[in-house]
Design a protein around this motif. Structure first.
Motif, PDB file in Angstrom:
ATOM      1  N   MET A   1       0.827  -1.195   0.000  1.00  0.00           N
ATOM      2  CA  MET A   1       0.000   0.000   0.000  1.00  0.00           C
ATOM      3  C   MET A   1       0.863   1.247   0.000  1.00  0.00           C
ATOM      4  O   MET A   1       0.518   2.245  -0.612  1.00  0.00           O
ATOM      5  CB  MET A   1      -0.912  -0.071   1.232  1.00  0.00           C
ATOM      6  CG  MET A   1      -2.010   0.920   1.248  1.00  0.00           C
ATOM      7  SD  MET A   1      -3.196   0.637  -0.037  1.00  0.00           S
ATOM      8  CE  MET A   1      -3.948   2.214  -0.122  1.00  0.00           C
ATOM      9  N   GLN A   2       1.994   1.175   0.687  1.00  0.00           N
ATOM     10  CA  GLN A   2       2.869   2.340   0.745  1.00  0.00           C
ATOM     11  C   GLN A   2       3.493   2.641  -0.614  1.00  0.00           C
ATOM     12  O   GLN A   2       3.685   3.799  -0.955  1.00  0.00           O
ATOM     13  CB  GLN A   2       3.966   2.114   1.786  1.00  0.00           C
ATOM     14  CG  GLN A   2       4.790   3.345   2.053  1.00  0.00           C
ATOM     15  CD  GLN A   2       5.693   3.176   3.260  1.00  0.00           C
ATOM     16  OE1 GLN A   2       5.554   2.233   4.012  1.00  0.00           O
ATOM     17  NE2 GLN A   2       6.622   4.072   3.429  1.00  0.00           N
ATOM     18  N   ARG A   3       3.783   1.595  -1.396  1.00  0.00           N
ATOM     19  CA  ARG A   3       4.340   1.829  -2.735  1.00  0.00           C
ATOM     20  C   ARG A   3       3.326   2.492  -3.653  1.00  0.00           C
ATOM     21  O   ARG A   3       3.662   3.326  -4.478  1.00  0.00           O
ATOM     22  CB  ARG A   3       4.789   0.505  -3.351  1.00  0.00           C
ATOM     23  CG  ARG A   3       6.162   0.113  -2.941  1.00  0.00           C
ATOM     24  CD  ARG A   3       6.627  -1.086  -3.732  1.00  0.00           C
ATOM     25  NE  ARG A   3       7.160  -2.051  -2.788  1.00  0.00           N
ATOM     26  CZ  ARG A   3       6.784  -3.308  -2.695  1.00  0.00           C
ATOM     27  NH1 ARG A   3       5.886  -3.786  -3.512  1.00  0.00           N
ATOM     28  NH2 ARG A   3       7.300  -4.095  -1.803  1.00  0.00           N
ATOM     29  N   ALA A   4       2.060   2.097  -3.533  1.00  0.00           N
ATOM     30  CA  ALA A   4       1.029   2.619  -4.422  1.00  0.00           C
ATOM     31  C   ALA A   4       0.580   4.018  -4.032  1.00  0.00           C
ATOM     32  O   ALA A   4       0.418   4.889  -4.877  1.00  0.00           O
ATOM     33  CB  ALA A   4      -0.174   1.678  -4.429  1.00  0.00           C
ATOM     34  N   ALA A   5       0.361   4.257  -2.726  1.00  0.00           N
ATOM     35  CA  ALA A   5      -0.224   5.520  -2.282  1.00  0.00           C
ATOM     36  C   ALA A   5       0.783   6.476  -1.659  1.00  0.00           C
ATOM     37  O   ALA A   5       0.474   7.648  -1.470  1.00  0.00           O
ATOM     38  CB  ALA A   5      -1.337   5.244  -1.272  1.00  0.00           C
ATOM     39  N   GLY A   6       1.966   5.994  -1.318  1.00  0.00           N
ATOM     40  CA  GLY A   6       2.923   6.848  -0.628  1.00  0.00           C
ATOM     41  C   GLY A   6       2.705   6.801   0.875  1.00  0.00           C
ATOM     42  O   GLY A   6       1.741   6.218   1.373  1.00  0.00           O
ATOM     43  N   ARG A   7       3.594   7.423   1.617  1.00  0.00           N
ATOM     44  CA  ARG A   7       3.514   7.369   3.079  1.00  0.00           C
ATOM     45  C   ARG A   7       2.314   8.117   3.636  1.00  0.00           C
ATOM     46  O   ARG A   7       1.760   7.748   4.664  1.00  0.00           O
ATOM     47  CB  ARG A   7       4.789   7.947   3.696  1.00  0.00           C
ATOM     48  CG  ARG A   7       5.987   7.041   3.483  1.00  0.00           C
ATOM     49  CD  ARG A   7       7.218   7.560   4.175  1.00  0.00           C
ATOM     50  NE  ARG A   7       7.004   7.576   5.615  1.00  0.00           N
ATOM     51  CZ  ARG A   7       7.664   8.340   6.453  1.00  0.00           C
ATOM     52  NH1 ARG A   7       8.583   9.158   5.996  1.00  0.00           N
ATOM     53  NH2 ARG A   7       7.427   8.290   7.740  1.00  0.00           N
ATOM     54  N   LEU A   8       1.883   9.166   2.965  1.00  0.00           N
ATOM     55  CA  LEU A   8       0.782   9.980   3.468  1.00  0.00           C
ATOM     56  C   LEU A   8      -0.506   9.797   2.669  1.00  0.00           C
ATOM     57  O   LEU A   8      -1.466  10.522   2.879  1.00  0.00           O
ATOM     58  CB  LEU A   8       1.190  11.459   3.461  1.00  0.00           C
ATOM     59  CG  LEU A   8       2.439  11.797   4.289  1.00  0.00           C
ATOM     60  CD1 LEU A   8       2.813  13.250   4.106  1.00  0.00           C
ATOM     61  CD2 LEU A   8       2.198  11.486   5.749  1.00  0.00           C
ATOM     62  N   GLY A   9      -0.564   8.827   1.776  1.00  0.00           N
ATOM     63  CA  GLY A   9      -1.714   8.654   0.906  1.00  0.00           C
ATOM     64  C   GLY A   9      -2.807   7.766   1.460  1.00  0.00           C
ATOM     65  O   GLY A   9      -3.828   7.574   0.814  1.00  0.00           O
ATOM     66  N   TYR A  10      -2.614   7.186   2.638  1.00  0.00           N
ATOM     67  CA  TYR A  10      -3.633   6.309   3.211  1.00  0.00           C
ATOM     68  C   TYR A  10      -3.523   6.339   4.737  1.00  0.00           C
ATOM     69  O   TYR A  10      -2.552   6.810   5.299  1.00  0.00           O
ATOM     70  CB  TYR A  10      -3.463   4.866   2.707  1.00  0.00           C
ATOM     71  CG  TYR A  10      -2.204   4.203   3.203  1.00  0.00           C
ATOM     72  CD1 TYR A  10      -2.245   3.325   4.285  1.00  0.00           C
ATOM     73  CD2 TYR A  10      -0.969   4.426   2.609  1.00  0.00           C
ATOM     74  CE1 TYR A  10      -1.106   2.714   4.747  1.00  0.00           C
ATOM     75  CE2 TYR A  10       0.173   3.817   3.058  1.00  0.00           C
ATOM     76  CZ  TYR A  10       0.103   2.955   4.131  1.00  0.00           C
ATOM     77  OH  TYR A  10       1.235   2.359   4.593  1.00  0.00           O
ATOM     78  N   HIS A  11      -4.572   5.841   5.394  1.00  0.00           N
ATOM     79  CA  HIS A  11      -4.578   5.739   6.854  1.00  0.00           C
ATOM     80  C   HIS A  11      -5.016   4.325   7.214  1.00  0.00           C
ATOM     81  O   HIS A  11      -6.167   3.950   7.001  1.00  0.00           O
ATOM     82  CB  HIS A  11      -5.536   6.765   7.473  1.00  0.00           C
ATOM     83  CG  HIS A  11      -5.555   6.707   8.963  1.00  0.00           C
ATOM     84  ND1 HIS A  11      -6.587   6.128   9.646  1.00  0.00           N
ATOM     85  CD2 HIS A  11      -4.669   7.143   9.887  1.00  0.00           C
ATOM     86  CE1 HIS A  11      -6.332   6.215  10.946  1.00  0.00           C
ATOM     87  NE2 HIS A  11      -5.170   6.823  11.107  1.00  0.00           N
TER      88      HIS A  11
END
Length: 100
Positions: A1-11
């Motif tokens: 998920m971090q690769r797809a959305a980035g560090r701040l792109g999801y919770h």
């Protein structure tokens, strides 16, 4: 998920945490074991693991993300469910229009 959305792109939120301590009273086996131990007298046991109490239908993991990362979030939850020892399903609370 971090690769797809980035560090701040999801919770991502873990809703249950294992805090129940499981204990075991190891019993001796073999010849002469009855003379070595006292059975269940003072059998408090040694801690062997921790577990979480989860009820049927309870949310375990939730993800809040943007629309463009919806499919990656579903895949991440599906993969996380495979790591758990119970059958899991992905439920979409918001964004019903994104489900095909």
């Amino acid at each position: 998920m971090q690769r797809a959305a980035g560090r701040l792109g999801y919770h991502l939120k873990l809703r249950v945490y294992p805090h129940q301590i499981v204990r075991e009273n190891p019993m001796a086996t073999g010849a002469g074991a009855d003379r070595v131990q006292s059975g269940m007298r003072n059998a408090f046991g040694k801690p062997i693991s921790v577990e979480a109490i989860v009820k049927k239908g309870q949310s375990i993991i939730t993800i809040d993300c943007q629309e463009k990362n919806f499919e990656e979030a579903k895949l991440a939850l599906k993969r996380a469910g495979m790591k758990l020892p119970v059958p899991c399903r992905v439920v979409v609370d918001k964004g019903q229009d994104l489900v095909k």
